[in-house]
Write an enzyme that holds these catalytic residues in place. Structure first.
Site, mmCIF file in Angstrom:
data_model
loop_
_atom_site.group_PDB
_atom_site.id
_atom_site.type_symbol
_atom_site.label_atom_id
_atom_site.label_comp_id
_atom_site.label_asym_id
_atom_site.label_seq_id
_atom_site.Cartn_x
_atom_site.Cartn_y
_atom_site.Cartn_z
ATOM 1 N N CYS A 168 0.802 -1.224 0.000
ATOM 2 C CA CYS A 168 0.000 0.000 0.000
ATOM 3 C C CYS A 168 0.836 1.275 0.000
ATOM 4 C CB CYS A 168 -0.971 0.006 1.179
ATOM 5 S SG CYS A 168 -0.183 -0.106 2.794
ATOM 6 N N LYS A 169 2.070 1.207 0.506
ATOM 7 C CA LYS A 169 2.917 2.407 0.556
ATOM 8 C C LYS A 169 4.131 2.310 -0.366
ATOM 9 C CE LYS A 169 0.500 4.600 3.629
ATOM 10 N NZ LYS A 169 -0.177 5.885 3.317
#
Length: 285
Positions: free
Chosen positions: A230-231
Site C-alpha cells: 500500500c505504501k
C-alpha cells in the site's frame, strides 16, 4: 480479521477484474510501474544477478497480462544468519534510523539501513494494517490467522548458531501497480517456519503491521509472509526524488534494484541483496 480480509480480497479482486493493467509510465511521477516496465525491470534483475529467475507458477493462477513464463521473480535458499533484534539494537545504539516519507498524509516507512534519505524533525509511526482503508493506496486488515502448516520450532540452546534460509519472490500487484514481496522461511532442516518465527527476521516496526501472512498469488500450496504494497509507490517516489536531488536520474529498468535496497530496511538479516555494485545513474546521458 478473517472476515475483513475476505471482504478486502473480494473488493480488490473485483477492481482488478474490471480495470486493465497500467500501460503508461508514471515511474518518476508516482513511483509506480506499468506491466511492461515490471517485465523490463525483472529482465534486468535476472540478467545482472543470476540468483534471481523468472517463474511461471501454477497455470491455474496465471495472470493473462503477464507473459506465461514471467509471472513472478524468485530467489531461493537465501541465508538469514541472525535475528533482526540484534541488528535493531546496533542501529538504535548508532542512531542510524531514518523515516522515508512518501506521501502527503505524513505516513512513511522506517529505514534502518540500505537507503539514504534526509531525516524529518519527528519520526513517524509505521501505519498499522488495522488503520488502512480499502481504496486507492491503502489496504484493509490483512493479518491472517496462523496457518497450520508452519511446523518448525527453534531449539532452546541459544549458544548454537542456527542458519535459517528464505525463498524470496516478487510479484506484480495490479491493484497498487507496484512489485510485492513474499517470504517463505525455513529452519536448518528445511522445515517451514511458523509466522512468529519469521517475524523475528522482520523489522519490528513492520512485523504484523505492514507484513502479513497470506496466500501467494501464483502458487497453490502454503502461506507466505508478504510486505503489503500500500505504501510502496509513495516510498519509491520519495527515494527517486532523493536520488534526483543528488544528481542521479535512475532508469526504470533499475526499479527492482532500488526496490530491493529499500526492502533491506524491513528484512535486514535476509541476505538477498547483492546489488551494491550497481550504478544507478542514467545510461542515456
Amino acid at each position: 480479521m478473517q472476515v475483513k480480509q475476505k471482504v478486502y480480497e473480494l473488493y480488490k479482486g473485483t477492481v482488478e477484474r474490471v480495470t486493465g493493467p497500467r500501460t503508461v509510465s508514471a515511474f518518476l511521477e508516482k513511483g509506480v510501474l506499468s506491466v511492461p516496465e515490471f517485465i523490463l525491470a525483472g529482465d534486468n534483475l535476472v540478467a545482472k544477478y543470476p540468483t534471481w529467475s523468472w517463474e511461471a507458477g501454477d497455470p491455474s493462477k496465471r495472470k493473462p497480462y503477464l507473459p506465461a513464463d514471467k509471472q513472478f521473480l524468485v530467489t531461493r535458499n537465501v541465508p538469514c544468519l541472525r535475528r533482526v533484534i540484534s541488528v535493531e539494537e546496533e542501529y538504535d545504539a548508532a542512531g542510524a534510523e531514518v523515516v522515508l516519507d512518501g506521501d502527503d498524509d505524513g505516513e512513511g516507512w522506517l529505514a534502518t539501513h540500505g537507503v539514504q534519505a534526509s531525516k524529518p524533525d519527528e519520526e513517524e509511526d509505521i501505519p498499522s494494517m488495522d488503520t488502512l482503508d480499502t481504496y486507492e493506496d491503502t489496504g484493509d486488515n490483512l493479518v491472517a490467522a496462523e496457518p497450520s502448516y508452519f511446523v518448525a520450532e527453534e531449539p532452546e540452546d541459544d549458544n548454537i548458531l542456527r542458519t535459517r534460509t528464505y525463498d524470496v519472490s516478487i510479484t506484480y500487484d495490479k491493484y497498487y501497480q507496484t512489485p510485492r514481496v513474499w517470504l517463505t522461511g525455513y529452519d536448518e532442516s528445511r522445515m517451514p517456519l511458523k509466522p512468529e518465527l519469521m517475524f523475528e527476521d522482520i523489522s519490528q516496526d513492520h512485523a504484523q503491521k505492514t507484513v502479513t501472512i497470506e496466500d501467494h498469488p501464483h502458487l497453490l500450496a502454503g502461506k507466505h509472509a508478504s510486505v503489503h504494497p500500500c505504501k510502496h509507490a509513495a516510498v519509491m517516489k520519495n527515494i527517486v526524488h532523493v536520488l534526483v536531488s543528488d544528481g542521479v536520474e535512475p532508469e526504470v529498468d533499475k526499479y527492482l534494484i532500488i526496490f530491493l535496497k529499500f526492502l533491506a530496511s524491513i528484512i535486514p538479516t535476509i541476505e538477498y541483496d547483492y546489488t551494491t555494485d550497481v550504478d544507478l545513474r542514467s545510461t542515456s546521458s
